[in-house]
Scaffold this motif. Sequence first.
Motif, PDB file in Angstrom:
ATOM      1  N   ASP A  63      39.952  49.479  36.929  1.00  0.00           N
ATOM      2  CA  ASP A  63      38.562  49.020  36.960  1.00  0.00           C
ATOM      3  C   ASP A  63      38.456  47.535  36.627  1.00  0.00           C
ATOM      4  N   GLY A  64      37.844  46.789  37.538  1.00  0.00           N
ATOM      5  CA  GLY A  64      37.654  45.362  37.321  1.00  0.00           C
ATOM      6  C   GLY A  64      38.814  44.514  37.774  1.00  0.00           C
ATOM      7  N   THR A  65      39.994  45.121  37.909  1.00  0.00           N
ATOM      8  CA  THR A  65      41.185  44.390  38.345  1.00  0.00           C
ATOM      9  C   THR A  65      41.448  44.623  39.828  1.00  0.00           C
ATOM     10  N   LYS A  95      34.282  49.078  46.172  1.00  0.00           N
ATOM     11  CA  LYS A  95      35.097  48.209  47.019  1.00  0.00           C
ATOM     12  C   LYS A  95      36.298  47.669  46.262  1.00  0.00           C
ATOM     13  N   VAL A  96      37.285  47.213  47.018  1.00  0.00           N
ATOM     14  CA  VAL A  96      38.450  46.550  46.430  1.00  0.00           C
ATOM     15  C   VAL A  96      38.086  45.087  46.177  1.00  0.00           C
ATOM     16  N   ILE A  97      38.563  44.536  45.069  1.00  0.00           N
ATOM     17  CA  ILE A  97      38.350  43.125  44.777  1.00  0.00           C
ATOM     18  C   ILE A  97      38.855  42.286  45.955  1.00  0.00           C
ATOM     19  N   ASP A  98      38.059  41.315  46.380  1.00  0.00           N
ATOM     20  CA  ASP A  98      38.428  40.458  47.512  1.00  0.00           C
ATOM     21  C   ASP A  98      39.803  39.828  47.309  1.00  0.00           C
ATOM     22  N   GLY A  99      40.669  39.981  48.302  1.00  0.00           N
ATOM     23  CA  GLY A  99      41.996  39.377  48.259  1.00  0.00           C
ATOM     24  C   GLY A  99      43.066  40.272  47.663  1.00  0.00           C
ATOM     25  N   MET A 100      42.663  41.333  46.965  1.00  0.00           N
ATOM     26  CA  MET A 100      43.637  42.181  46.285  1.00  0.00           C
ATOM     27  C   MET A 100      44.440  43.048  47.250  1.00  0.00           C
ATOM     28  N   GLY A 113      37.010  40.186  36.493  1.00  0.00           N
ATOM     29  CA  GLY A 113      36.646  41.533  36.091  1.00  0.00           C
ATOM     30  C   GLY A 113      35.620  41.612  34.981  1.00  0.00           C
ATOM     31  N   TYR A 114      35.875  42.445  33.991  1.00  0.00           N
ATOM     32  CA  TYR A 114      34.900  42.774  32.956  1.00  0.00           C
ATOM     33  C   TYR A 114      34.741  41.670  31.915  1.00  0.00           C
TER      34      TYR A 114
END
Length: 225
Positions: free
Chosen positions: A21-23, A93-98, A192-193
């Motif tokens: 979460d957040g990563t 969603k997935v973090i952009d670029g991850m 992230g958080y």
Amino acid sequence: MTLPQKAKPHVKNTVILFDFDGTIADTFENFILIGNALAKEFQFQSLAQHQIEDFKNKTIRQAIQDLEVPIFQIPKLLIKGKQELKNRMHTIKVIDGMTDVLKTCKTQNIKMGLVSTNALKNIQAMLQNWHLEHLFEFIGTGSGLFGKRRALNKIIKQNSLKKDDILYVGDEVRDIEASRGVGIAIASVTWGYNSRKVLQTYAPDYLIDHPQELLHIIKEMNTIK
């Protein structure tokens, strides 16, 4: 006369353990929405829109104190929160670029795993939704807010991992604290958080602002000693 043999160089088999979460998963907004929805039931303060940025500057312990979350209610709150999040996993969603970074690591035969306090079924649902489940060799989960140290130790032991080869990637102060307690390197991410400001205060081994920076760190770690 026999000359002493030179020691063989050690090639690191870098293992990347990711927080979820957040990563990797962009769950912060849902975290706020779910928390506010449960505030009345569990008798703690909700978070106003103008308080969110300041909230990112607080550790989880500070946030619990400031929001006046009853300590005895935390176990039930976590269970209910995970259940509510389960209903929203299809929207996460997935973090952009991850995604690109994870796939690049896979092509380089880098072992990857997940360590999270989220529910296993929630993690699996999101990974399957984004076709990412094949990228991770192991997933470890902790039951409490501060269970990451235990989860990290368990996953290291179960998979016979060398601590010197591990990089843990997380977005919170508690990730830094857990990695330090276990004795592994930590890369803190600023998307992230927790904010860059508070993460920097706890001096992680690496502090990064974009997923692509992870590839440079991995390249540095994966060198011959």
